[in-house]
Design an enzyme around this catalytic site. Structure first.
Site, short mmCIF file in Angstrom:
data_model
loop_
_atom_site.label_atom_id
_atom_site.label_comp_id
_atom_site.label_asym_id
_atom_site.label_seq_id
_atom_site.Cartn_x
_atom_site.Cartn_y
_atom_site.Cartn_z
N ASP A 102 0.81 -1.16 -0.10
CA ASP A 102 0.14 0.22 -0.04
C ASP A 102 0.83 1.17 -0.05
O ASP A 102 0.39 2.09 0.44
CB ASP A 102 -1.08 0.03 1.21
CG ASP A 102 -1.79 -1.20 1.30
OD1 ASP A 102 -2.40 -1.54 0.43
OD2 ASP A 102 -1.81 -1.95 2.41
N LYS A 135 2.34 2.11 -5.20
CA LYS A 135 3.01 1.31 -6.22
C LYS A 135 1.85 1.54 -7.76
O LYS A 135 2.49 2.15 -8.76
CB LYS A 135 3.02 0.31 -6.17
CG LYS A 135 4.04 -0.29 -5.18
CD LYS A 135 4.38 -1.71 -4.89
CE LYS A 135 3.16 -2.47 -4.24
NZ LYS A 135 2.69 -2.34 -3.00
N GLY A 159 -4.00 -4.63 -4.02
CA GLY A 159 -5.02 -3.91 -4.31
C GLY A 159 -4.34 -2.41 -4.73
O GLY A 159 -3.77 -1.87 -3.95
N HIS A 160 -4.29 -2.22 -6.14
CA HIS A 160 -3.48 -1.14 -6.71
C HIS A 160 -4.54 -0.16 -7.21
O HIS A 160 -5.59 -0.45 -8.00
CB HIS A 160 -2.92 -1.71 -7.57
CG HIS A 160 -1.55 -2.60 -7.28
ND1 HIS A 160 -0.52 -3.21 -8.07
CD2 HIS A 160 -1.26 -2.96 -6.00
CE1 HIS A 160 0.30 -4.05 -7.30
NE2 HIS A 160 -0.13 -3.78 -6.08
N GLN A 189 2.38 -6.32 -2.91
CA GLN A 189 2.31 -6.17 -1.23
C GLN A 189 3.81 -5.42 -1.14
O GLN A 189 4.24 -4.18 -2.02
CB GLN A 189 2.70 -7.50 -0.89
CG GLN A 189 1.28 -8.35 -0.80
CD GLN A 189 1.07 -9.12 -2.14
OE1 GLN A 189 1.89 -9.64 -2.57
NE2 GLN A 189 -0.16 -8.53 -2.59
P1 IMP Z 1 -2.01 -12.91 2.14
O1 IMP Z 1 -1.21 -12.25 1.05
O2 IMP Z 1 -3.44 -12.62 1.93
O3 IMP Z 1 -1.95 -14.24 2.58
O4 IMP Z 1 -1.98 -12.15 3.41
C1 IMP Z 1 -0.75 -12.11 4.21
C2 IMP Z 1 -0.17 -10.71 4.77
O5 IMP Z 1 0.05 -9.96 3.98
C3 IMP Z 1 -1.40 -10.29 5.71
O6 IMP Z 1 -1.00 -9.53 6.75
C4 IMP Z 1 -2.10 -9.33 4.75
O7 IMP Z 1 -2.71 -8.01 5.22
C5 IMP Z 1 -0.87 -8.82 3.83
N1 IMP Z 1 -1.21 -8.36 2.63
C6 IMP Z 1 -1.48 -9.09 1.52
N2 IMP Z 1 -1.60 -8.30 0.17
C7 IMP Z 1 -1.38 -7.08 0.73
C8 IMP Z 1 -1.39 -6.01 0.06
O8 IMP Z 1 -1.59 -5.77 -1.18
N3 IMP Z 1 -0.97 -4.92 0.65
C9 IMP Z 1 -0.79 -4.74 2.13
N4 IMP Z 1 -0.64 -5.85 2.98
C10 IMP Z 1 -0.98 -7.16 2.17
#
Ligand code: IMP
Length: 434
Positions: free
Chosen positions: A15, A18, A42-43, A223
């Site tokens: 977040d 990017k 989530g871009h 991420q």
């Molecule tokens: P997962 O990727 O859904 O398995 O989540 C694993 C961890 O990564 C959790 O703490 C999520 O909140 C975090 N996370 C996953 N995708 C994003 C993203 O796009 N932005 C911020 N945090 C993320």
């Protein structure tokens, strides 16, 4: 030979903005590539006044650039098709290629994501419940299904029946009466496969060819570096290499063809999900930054945790990513907050640490060492936009001091500064693709 490639990597917890930076750079690029993660991302991109929120589709889509989803990604076909449909509704031409070796997310992966999170209790990462971890687990266990399997009905049927049986047994160990209708899943996924078939190719060959031809390519990270599976905060991260190290594995493009790595950071810290956050602000200042920055998850809507900027963990992220240029986003969000703090190190058991301790058990016991800076005053949206138009020299002087402190401490170049959500609210200090 000089290659025309850049990577846009989040250096923190995701977040960082990017999407906006990728969209900005995409104006001069030919291809934008996602190489890891899935619809956990989530871009947000604002292009010609329209706000797009992508989870899987690379951020070059609003500009109708060529977009590629590489083999390192995990794909929920339902989400992908709905994003494609949304773009079509906006009359956007979709120029997409999907790797035949990217893995497929099935509904049982999402169910397992939820069940495993509950089971993990204190070790739960607070996932997006999109099935990301269970799908990457199946990839590593070598019984996952790939896009190639999805588009070939016979292979799909055979592999799905086997995998569904394995998953059903596991889910029944959590919920004894849980039932699974393989025929239904097959039918649904057969249809997805046939719809996606025209887009599926060997993207590794294709991308290497395009790079060799001199095409301008952006690798778009999802991420952030500190959530990476190998070099992030385990187990409170995601399941892929959400940093520059994942590009080669996730695309088939060798490291020597990957150009400057642009690290994107926020003017403060935010994080969703669990795990220690050393500079966390559980107070009114944190609330104010959350409100001013609209800091709620794009995928889950969860309020994000907020903290002061942490240059100590950013130094680590800069090291593992080989970053020389950074972009600072959301600087305007810190308006009307005074004083501001910048974390420059950690204290652990009364000793100052030399490097970021990656272990969450140690991080929990660290205290931030801060330097304090004067904040800048509140401005209207129009005033910020006017400043962006007039360039760096017009930024509030307190903001310039804040930016310089970051630059000096991190020993990097500042490539861009973002002081608002639109493409026009960007100050460019370094050009790429010229
Ligand atoms: P997962 O990727 O859904 O398995 O989540 C694993 C961890 O990564 C959790 O703490 C999520 O909140 C975090 N996370 C996953 N995708 C994003 C993203 O796009 N932005 C911020 N945090 C993320």
């Amino acid at each position: 030979m000089r290659y025309n490639t850049v990577a846009v990597i989040g250096l923190s917890w995701g977040d960082e903005g990017k999407g906006k930076i990728t969209d900005f750079l995409a104006q001069k690029a030919d291809i934008v590539v996602r190489y890891q993660g899935g619809n956990n991302a989530g871009h947000t991109v604002i292009c010609n006044g329209i706000k797009y929120k992508f989870r899987l589709i690379p951020s070059g889509a609003p500009l109708e650039k060529e977009i590629i989803i590489g083999n390192g990604c995990v794909i929920d076909p339902k989400v992908l098709l709905s994003e494609m449909e949304n773009l079509s509704k906006l009359n956007k031409k979709i120029n997409l290629k999907i790797s035949s070796t990217a893995h497929v997310i099935f509904p049982f992966h999402q169910i397992l994501d939820e069940l495993e999170e509950k089971k993990k209790k204190d070790y739960a990462a607070g996932t997006t419940k999109s099935g990301i971890g269970p799908t990457y687990s199946d990839k590593a266990a070598r019984w996952g299904l790939r896009l190639f399997d999805l588009i070939h009905p016979e292979i799909l049927k055979e592999k799905l029946i086997k995998l569904a049986k394995i998953k059903k047994d596991i889910i029944n160990s959590y919920i004894s009466d849980w039932k699974l209708n393989v025929d239904e899943i097959y039918e649904e996924y057969y249809n997805y496969g046939q719809k996606l078939k025209p887009y599926v190719i060997n993207t590794a060959f294709y991308l290497n060819q395009q790079i060799d031809k001199g095409k301008k390519i952006i690798f778009e990270g999802a991420q952030g570096a500190l959530l990476g599976i190998d070099h992030g905060m385990y187990p409170f991260g995601t399941s892929s290499n959400s940093n520059a190290l994942g590009i080669s594995a996730g695309t088939g493009v060798p490291p020597k063809k990957i150009g400057p790595i642009i690290g994107v950071i926020k003017a403060y810290t935010s994080r969703v999900g669990a795990g220690p956050l050393v500079t966390e602000l559980n107070n009114e200042i944190g609330d104010k930054i959350r409100t001013q920055g609209g800091e709620y998850g794009t995928v889950t809507g969860r309020p994000r945790r907020i903290g002061w900027i942490d240059l100590f963990n950013l130094k680590y992220a800069i090291m593992i990513n080989g970053v020389e240029d950074i972009v600072i986003t959301l600087l305007d969000v810190l308006e009307d907050i005074d004083p501001l703090k910048i974390c420059i190190g950690y204290e652990f058991e009364e000793e100052e640490l030399e490097s970021w301790p990656i272990q969450s058990e140690l991080l929990e016991k660290c205290n931030p060492i801060y330097k304090t800076y004067t904040g800048w005053k509140k401005l209207s949206r129009e005033e910020w936009s006017e400043i962006a138009k007039n360039g760096y020299d017009n930024l509030p002087k307190e903001m310039k001091t804040y930016i310089n402190a970051i630059k000096e401490e991190l020993k990097v170049n500042i490539a861009m500064l973002s002081i608002g959500p639109s493409r026009e609210d960007t100050i460019v200090l370094k050009d790429y693709f010229d």
